[in-house]
Write a protein that holds these residues in place. Sequence first.
Motif, PDB file in Angstrom:
ATOM      1  N   UNK A 133       1.100  -1.365   0.278  1.00  0.00           N
ATOM      2  CA  UNK A 133       0.311  -0.126   0.321  1.00  0.00           C
ATOM      3  C   UNK A 133       0.700   1.109  -0.211  1.00  0.00           C
ATOM      4  N   UNK A 134       0.139   2.488  -0.850  1.00  0.00           N
ATOM      5  CA  UNK A 134       0.913   2.973  -0.345  1.00  0.00           C
ATOM      6  C   UNK A 134       1.730   4.178   0.576  1.00  0.00           C
ATOM      7  N   UNK A 135       2.447   4.985   0.842  1.00  0.00           N
ATOM      8  CA  UNK A 135       2.612   5.724   1.785  1.00  0.00           C
ATOM      9  C   UNK A 135       1.580   6.685   1.808  1.00  0.00           C
ATOM     10  N   UNK A 136       1.208   8.230   2.851  1.00  0.00           N
ATOM     11  CA  UNK A 136      -0.202   8.981   2.622  1.00  0.00           C
ATOM     12  C   UNK A 136      -1.372   7.655   3.459  1.00  0.00           C
ATOM     13  N   UNK A 137      -2.838   8.722   2.867  1.00  0.00           N
ATOM     14  CA  UNK A 137      -3.576   8.016   3.216  1.00  0.00           C
ATOM     15  C   UNK A 137      -4.601   7.162   1.983  1.00  0.00           C
ATOM     16  N   UNK A 138      -4.997   5.883   1.542  1.00  0.00           N
ATOM     17  CA  UNK A 138      -6.000   5.325   1.181  1.00  0.00           C
ATOM     18  C   UNK A 138      -7.972   4.838   1.899  1.00  0.00           C
ATOM     19  N   UNK A 139      -8.001   5.255   1.371  1.00  0.00           N
ATOM     20  CA  UNK A 139      -9.802   5.306   1.600  1.00  0.00           C
ATOM     21  C   UNK A 139     -10.093   3.734   0.976  1.00  0.00           C
ATOM     22  N   UNK A 140     -10.720   3.050   1.667  1.00  0.00           N
ATOM     23  CA  UNK A 140     -11.424   2.136   1.056  1.00  0.00           C
ATOM     24  C   UNK A 140     -13.016   2.017   1.289  1.00  0.00           C
ATOM     25  N   UNK A 141     -13.801   1.535   0.380  1.00  0.00           N
ATOM     26  CA  UNK A 141     -15.376   1.276   0.478  1.00  0.00           C
ATOM     27  C   UNK A 141     -15.952   0.007   0.114  1.00  0.00           C
ATOM     28  N   UNK A 142     -17.074  -0.173   0.373  1.00  0.00           N
ATOM     29  CA  UNK A 142     -17.643  -1.085  -0.060  1.00  0.00           C
ATOM     30  C   UNK A 142     -18.872  -0.687  -0.940  1.00  0.00           C
ATOM     31  N   UNK A 143     -19.038  -0.388  -2.427  1.00  0.00           N
ATOM     32  CA  UNK A 143     -20.299  -0.402  -3.132  1.00  0.00           C
ATOM     33  C   UNK A 143     -21.083  -1.514  -3.153  1.00  0.00           C
ATOM     34  N   UNK A 144     -22.557  -0.765  -2.266  1.00  0.00           N
ATOM     35  CA  UNK A 144     -23.742  -1.805  -2.034  1.00  0.00           C
ATOM     36  C   UNK A 144     -24.243  -2.069  -3.567  1.00  0.00           C
ATOM     37  N   UNK A 145     -24.116  -1.590  -4.755  1.00  0.00           N
ATOM     38  CA  UNK A 145     -24.528  -2.902  -5.996  1.00  0.00           C
ATOM     39  C   UNK A 145     -23.683  -3.688  -5.584  1.00  0.00           C
ATOM     40  N   UNK A 146     -22.441  -3.699  -5.293  1.00  0.00           N
ATOM     41  CA  UNK A 146     -22.154  -5.453  -5.726  1.00  0.00           C
ATOM     42  C   UNK A 146     -22.323  -6.453  -4.382  1.00  0.00           C
ATOM     43  N   UNK A 147     -23.347  -6.378  -3.469  1.00  0.00           N
ATOM     44  CA  UNK A 147     -23.706  -7.386  -2.630  1.00  0.00           C
ATOM     45  C   UNK A 147     -24.563  -8.247  -2.931  1.00  0.00           C
ATOM     46  N   UNK A 156     -30.889  -8.626  -6.418  1.00  0.00           N
ATOM     47  CA  UNK A 156     -31.404  -8.202  -5.590  1.00  0.00           C
ATOM     48  C   UNK A 156     -29.888  -8.420  -4.533  1.00  0.00           C
ATOM     49  N   UNK A 157     -29.887  -6.970  -4.550  1.00  0.00           N
ATOM     50  CA  UNK A 157     -28.613  -6.268  -3.746  1.00  0.00           C
ATOM     51  C   UNK A 157     -29.235  -6.127  -2.966  1.00  0.00           C
ATOM     52  N   UNK A 158     -27.650  -5.719  -1.608  1.00  0.00           N
ATOM     53  CA  UNK A 158     -28.245  -5.643  -0.718  1.00  0.00           C
ATOM     54  C   UNK A 158     -27.952  -3.911   0.037  1.00  0.00           C
ATOM     55  N   UNK A 159     -27.507  -4.186   1.019  1.00  0.00           N
ATOM     56  CA  UNK A 159     -27.182  -3.062   1.555  1.00  0.00           C
ATOM     57  C   UNK A 159     -25.848  -2.542   2.770  1.00  0.00           C
ATOM     58  N   UNK A 160     -25.283  -1.333   2.746  1.00  0.00           N
ATOM     59  CA  UNK A 160     -24.340  -1.291   3.186  1.00  0.00           C
ATOM     60  C   UNK A 160     -24.490  -0.549   4.750  1.00  0.00           C
ATOM     61  N   UNK A 161     -24.145  -1.574   6.290  1.00  0.00           N
ATOM     62  CA  UNK A 161     -24.193  -0.832   7.135  1.00  0.00           C
ATOM     63  C   UNK A 161     -22.857   0.502   7.703  1.00  0.00           C
ATOM     64  N   UNK A 162     -23.282   1.269   8.199  1.00  0.00           N
ATOM     65  CA  UNK A 162     -22.640   2.050   8.951  1.00  0.00           C
ATOM     66  C   UNK A 162     -21.435   1.205   9.894  1.00  0.00           C
ATOM     67  N   UNK A 163     -19.913   1.015   9.950  1.00  0.00           N
ATOM     68  CA  UNK A 163     -19.838   2.190   9.254  1.00  0.00           C
ATOM     69  C   UNK A 163     -18.781   1.262   7.992  1.00  0.00           C
ATOM     70  N   UNK A 164     -18.923   1.271   6.557  1.00  0.00           N
ATOM     71  CA  UNK A 164     -18.711   0.740   5.776  1.00  0.00           C
ATOM     72  C   UNK A 164     -17.424   1.233   4.461  1.00  0.00           C
ATOM     73  N   UNK A 165     -16.860   2.422   5.235  1.00  0.00           N
ATOM     74  CA  UNK A 165     -15.403   3.570   4.506  1.00  0.00           C
ATOM     75  C   UNK A 165     -14.025   3.097   6.239  1.00  0.00           C
ATOM     76  N   UNK A 166     -13.244   2.642   5.507  1.00  0.00           N
ATOM     77  CA  UNK A 166     -12.065   2.678   6.289  1.00  0.00           C
ATOM     78  C   UNK A 166     -11.443   3.556   5.344  1.00  0.00           C
ATOM     79  N   UNK A 167     -10.545   4.391   6.608  1.00  0.00           N
ATOM     80  CA  UNK A 167      -9.271   4.648   6.291  1.00  0.00           C
ATOM     81  C   UNK A 167      -8.246   4.631   6.700  1.00  0.00           C
TER      82      UNK A 167
END
Length: 204
Positions: A133-147, A156-167
């Motif tokens: 992973x490169x130095x700095x801040x990297x944000x990881x997210x889940x796309x609800x349309x891919x669940x 029938x796609x799913x939902x993300x619940x909080x939290x669904x993003x990690x920095x």
Amino acid sequence: DTISYVICTNPNNPFASRIGYRSPVPSFAFGPGLSTGTTYYICPLAGDADMNGLADSTSFCKDDSPGTPVRFIPKPTVSMTGSREICQGDSATLTFNITGNGNVRFTMFGSDGTSQQLNFAPGTRTTKVGPGIPSGKVVYKIDPSTIFDSTQPNNCTGDTLVPSTVVITVHPTPTATISGNQIICYGDSPQLPITTTGDGTITV
């Protein structure tokens, strides 16, 4: 006569077992009074039209037919937490809380341009990202349309619940370089220049 549709619990007795939903078409959305995992039936009713244009269950002349079974399945959900700070070259652990009827697959995207397709059984699951992973801040997210739940159709796609993003903050590996080739007199102290790289204060 007018034909409309109801949700009922007994396909052989729609009028007596209807739940209260009526529709001019055989299509219903999940709502109050319904529960997931229960088998219901969409039953056609024929009778005189009421003021809403639907078959009146109180009319003298009415008829019904056995219904088509249907079940409402809860959407799969995914939430995500994980490491907040790591050193460059290390891996970060991400934790997922997953609900669903079968294996749940989804895609996680990183702001560094990476993506990862994951497939887990419901429960608390983990995966690692990195090293590299490169130095700095990297944000990881889940796309609800891919669940998607393996037991449900792909629409029938799913939902993300909080939290669904990690920095994740990736700190560069600290370095220290000593340079110089000095000749000093006995009793004096050398002054050697030290060059450092990294975040914050570097202790040598």
